[in-house]
Enzyme design. Structure first.
Site, PDB file in Angstrom:
ATOM      1  N   HIS A  86       0.847  -1.188   0.000  1.00 65.03           N
ATOM      2  CA  HIS A  86       0.000   0.000   0.000  1.00 65.03           C
ATOM      3  C   HIS A  86       0.881   1.236   0.000  1.00 65.03           C
ATOM      4  O   HIS A  86       1.842   1.334   0.754  1.00 65.03           O
ATOM      5  CB  HIS A  86      -0.949   0.013   1.205  1.00 65.03           C
ATOM      6  CG  HIS A  86      -0.291  -0.322   2.500  1.00 65.03           C
ATOM      7  ND1 HIS A  86       0.050  -1.607   2.872  1.00 65.03           N
ATOM      8  CD2 HIS A  86       0.126   0.478   3.515  1.00 65.03           C
ATOM      9  CE1 HIS A  86       0.629  -1.588   4.051  1.00 65.03           C
ATOM     10  NE2 HIS A  86       0.702  -0.333   4.462  1.00 65.03           N
ATOM     11  N   LEU A  87       0.523   2.160  -0.872  1.00 62.35           N
ATOM     12  CA  LEU A  87       1.230   3.433  -0.947  1.00 62.35           C
ATOM     13  C   LEU A  87       0.463   4.439  -0.101  1.00 62.35           C
ATOM     14  O   LEU A  87      -0.728   4.665  -0.327  1.00 62.35           O
ATOM     15  CB  LEU A  87       1.277   3.887  -2.417  1.00 62.35           C
ATOM     16  CG  LEU A  87       2.096   5.128  -2.724  1.00 62.35           C
ATOM     17  CD1 LEU A  87       3.591   4.883  -2.477  1.00 62.35           C
ATOM     18  CD2 LEU A  87       1.891   5.565  -4.185  1.00 62.35           C
ATOM     19  N   HIS A  88       1.149   5.007   0.894  1.00 58.16           N
ATOM     20  CA  HIS A  88       0.520   6.065   1.702  1.00 58.16           C
ATOM     21  C   HIS A  88       0.632   7.381   0.930  1.00 58.16           C
ATOM     22  O   HIS A  88       1.723   7.734   0.455  1.00 58.16           O
ATOM     23  CB  HIS A  88       1.263   6.249   3.035  1.00 58.16           C
ATOM     24  CG  HIS A  88       1.202   5.098   3.985  1.00 58.16           C
ATOM     25  ND1 HIS A  88       0.384   5.089   5.094  1.00 58.16           N
ATOM     26  CD2 HIS A  88       1.883   3.924   4.027  1.00 58.16           C
ATOM     27  CE1 HIS A  88       0.555   3.966   5.775  1.00 58.16           C
ATOM     28  NE2 HIS A  88       1.465   3.233   5.146  1.00 58.16           N
TER      29      HIS A  88
HETATM   30  P1  5GP Z   1       1.593   0.210   7.381  1.00 58.23           P
HETATM   31  O1  5GP Z   1       1.903   0.465   8.814  1.00 58.23           O
HETATM   32  O2  5GP Z   1       1.464  -1.261   7.070  1.00 58.23           O
HETATM   33  O3  5GP Z   1       2.497   0.919   6.402  1.00 58.23           O
HETATM   34  O4  5GP Z   1       0.179   0.879   7.125  1.00 58.23           O
HETATM   35  C1  5GP Z   1      -1.011   0.253   7.413  1.00 58.23           C
HETATM   36  C2  5GP Z   1      -2.033   1.355   7.468  1.00 58.23           C
HETATM   37  O5  5GP Z   1      -3.318   0.771   7.366  1.00 58.23           O
HETATM   38  C3  5GP Z   1      -2.010   2.139   8.779  1.00 58.23           C
HETATM   39  O6  5GP Z   1      -1.786   3.513   8.492  1.00 58.23           O
HETATM   40  C4  5GP Z   1      -3.376   1.880   9.396  1.00 58.23           C
HETATM   41  O7  5GP Z   1      -3.914   3.006  10.037  1.00 58.23           O
HETATM   42  C5  5GP Z   1      -4.194   1.453   8.198  1.00 58.23           C
HETATM   43  N1  5GP Z   1      -5.254   0.510   8.502  1.00 58.23           N
HETATM   44  C6  5GP Z   1      -5.145  -0.618   9.258  1.00 58.23           C
HETATM   45  N2  5GP Z   1      -6.321  -1.267   9.297  1.00 58.23           N
HETATM   46  C7  5GP Z   1      -7.189  -0.527   8.540  1.00 58.23           C
HETATM   47  C8  5GP Z   1      -8.571  -0.691   8.199  1.00 58.23           C
HETATM   48  O8  5GP Z   1      -9.255  -1.656   8.592  1.00 58.23           O
HETATM   49  N3  5GP Z   1      -9.129   0.274   7.417  1.00 58.23           N
HETATM   50  C9  5GP Z   1      -8.424   1.345   6.954  1.00 58.23           C
HETATM   51  N4  5GP Z   1      -9.072   2.245   6.192  1.00 58.23           N
HETATM   52  N5  5GP Z   1      -7.104   1.522   7.252  1.00 58.23           N
HETATM   53  C10 5GP Z   1      -6.512   0.595   8.034  1.00 58.23           C
END
Ligand code: 5GP
Ligand code: ZN
Length: 113
Positions: A99-101
């Site tokens: 996933h790209l933020h």
């Molecule tokens: P990572 O830490 O893997 O780079 O980012 C995961 C992102 O997914 C986090 O920013 C977190 O807030 C988001 N996230 C986790 N679970 C969910 C969800 O059920 N729905 C949404 N919309 N975002 C989620």
């Protein structure tokens, strides 16, 4: 993939606030936003992370960035945003579907933590 949170979001089995969708990409609001704009862009095809990318993934990786740029333009945040891939647990990656933020709408600090 059956047991993947973001596959379930793409399939609509878990609700999300959709921002954009086409045949390859799904984008939705992060549930825990770190800035006024915090959107996650995911390939619809399950793909664990950048550390698992192969040459055939070049197109989707570039395409995610272009969709992020389009959303950044539409949101009026072109004076400063970041597109970020967390890669691997030490980076903070917690969901293992790439996933790209897209983060923007406020001043950013450097370096990121
Ligand atoms: P990572 O830490 O893997 O780079 O980012 C995961 C992102 O997914 C986090 O920013 C977190 O807030 C988001 N996230 C986790 N679970 C969910 C969800 O059920 N729905 C949404 N919309 N975002 C989620
Ligand atoms: Zn997945």
């Amino acid at each position: 993939m059956t047991d993947c949170l973001f596959c379930k979001i793409v399939e609509g089995k878990i609700p999300s606030k959709k921002v954009y969708e086409d045949d390859k990409v799904f984008a939705f609001e992060d549930v825990n936003p770190q800035a006024p704009t915090h959107i996650l862009l995911v390939p619809k095809r399950h793909f664990e992370g950048l550390n698992k990318a192969v040459p055939e993934d070049a197109e989707i990786l570039g395409y995610l960035q272009l969709v992020a740029a389009k959303i950044g333009r539409e949101r009026g945040i072109e004076d400063g945003y970041r597109t970020v891939l967390n890669v691997g647990p030490r980076s903070g990656q917690s969901v293992f579907h790439l996933h790209l933020h897209l983060i923007g709408g406020r001043d950013m600090t450097w370096p990121p933590g």
